[in-house]
Scaffold this active site. Structure first.
Site, PDB file in Angstrom:
ATOM      1  N   LYS A  83       0.843  -1.194   0.000  1.00 17.02           N
ATOM      2  CA  LYS A  83       0.000   0.000   0.000  1.00 17.02           C
ATOM      3  C   LYS A  83       0.881   1.248   0.000  1.00 17.02           C
ATOM      4  O   LYS A  83       1.835   1.351   0.783  1.00 17.02           O
ATOM      5  CB  LYS A  83      -0.879  -0.010   1.251  1.00 17.02           C
ATOM      6  CG  LYS A  83      -2.284   0.510   1.066  1.00 17.02           C
ATOM      7  CD  LYS A  83      -3.085   0.269   2.349  1.00 17.02           C
ATOM      8  CE  LYS A  83      -4.496   0.784   2.218  1.00 17.02           C
ATOM      9  NZ  LYS A  83      -5.247   0.630   3.496  1.00 17.02           N
TER      10      LYS A  83
HETATM   11  O1  G3P Z   1      -8.496   1.374   4.649  1.00 17.66           O
HETATM   12  C1  G3P Z   1      -8.677   2.741   4.916  1.00 17.66           C
HETATM   13  C2  G3P Z   1      -9.529   2.893   6.133  1.00 17.66           C
HETATM   14  O2  G3P Z   1      -8.948   2.211   7.224  1.00 17.66           O
HETATM   15  C3  G3P Z   1      -9.765   4.338   6.500  1.00 17.66           C
HETATM   16  O3  G3P Z   1     -10.954   4.379   7.181  1.00 17.66           O
HETATM   17  O4  G3P Z   1     -12.597   5.258   8.799  1.00 17.66           O
HETATM   18  O5  G3P Z   1     -10.178   5.958   8.941  1.00 17.66           O
HETATM   19  O6  G3P Z   1     -11.606   6.777   7.057  1.00 17.66           O
HETATM   20  P1  G3P Z   1     -11.340   5.664   8.044  1.00 17.66           P
END
Ligand code: G3P
Length: 217
Positions: A83
């Protein structure tokens, strides 16, 4: 559409692996930090539980460092996906790692132009963060739809991995918008099968069966 679990907690992954519905896992530096585990050890453990794509994110910010870290992560297991943040350095590292045959997931995507660059850099996956766009009152699902159109119109092979999922509705919307994969927190994965009419209908079936004195099958 593939369903990935968005977590670095091994127990959360192992508890859902036997559903046969978990196609992969995504992690990021925040999720790894929260787990308290060593990234290489935890990614190795996750790869041992789920045979599908397992995303592990670099923390270097310069191209050469990203490439070196990406090679280290890719060496952990054959199903590791490296990633990389959607920056110019990340895109350069994506091209280099892709040319080395390493699978890549370009993350923190928030626009059509960014998704265009990720595809041109040869990314295996691009991760549009739809929840964070919605948090700003923008249209996260709309971005998925636009990237789908862009990639289909121009023949890009990069797969759309909807991320930053906040609800079962986000999963539904991503699927209908043509995302190739969606990565979701375990609690939302668990919620996908739930519907009150299913529960009520099953209860009625079983009650009728028992009321009729039917034997076990
Ligand atoms: O994979 C990306 C994810 O973990 C981000 O999620 O909820 O932090 O926007 P969030």
């Amino acid at each position: 559409m593939m369903l990935f679990l968005d977590t670095a907690e091994l127990e959360e992954i192992a508890a859902r692996a036997d559903t046969g519905l978990v196609d992969g896992v995504t992690t990021n530096p925040s999720l790894i930090a929260k787990s308290g585990a060593n990234i290489k050890e935890r990614i190795a453990d996750i790869c041992g539980v789920i045979p599908g794509p397992i995303s592990a994110e670099v923390v270097a910010t310069e191209t050469d460092g990203m490439i070196a870290e990406g090679q280290t992560l890719a060496a952990i297991a054959e199903n590791v996906v490296v990633k990389l943040p959607l920056t110019v350095d990340g895109l350069k590292a994506c091209r280099a790692l892709t040319d080395q045959g390493i699978a890549t997931n370009v993350t923190l995507c928030f626009s059509i132009n960014q998704a265009l660059l990720a595809a041109k850099a040869g990314a295996t996956f691009v991760s549009p963060f739809i929840g964070r766009l919605d948090d700003l009152g923008e249209d996260g699902i709309g971005l998925i739809e636009d990237i789908r159109y862009l990639y289909d119109e121009h023949g890009f092979a990069t797969r759309i991995l909807a991320a930053s999922i906040r609800s079962a509705e986000h999963v539904e919307g991503s699927a209908m918008a043509g995302a190739d994969a969606c990565t979701l927190p375990p609690r939302i994965f668990d919620a996908l099968a739930q519907h009150e009419l299913t529960d009520k209908g099953l209860e009625a079936f079983l009650n009728d069966w028992k009321s009729a004195g039917q034997d076990a099958i």
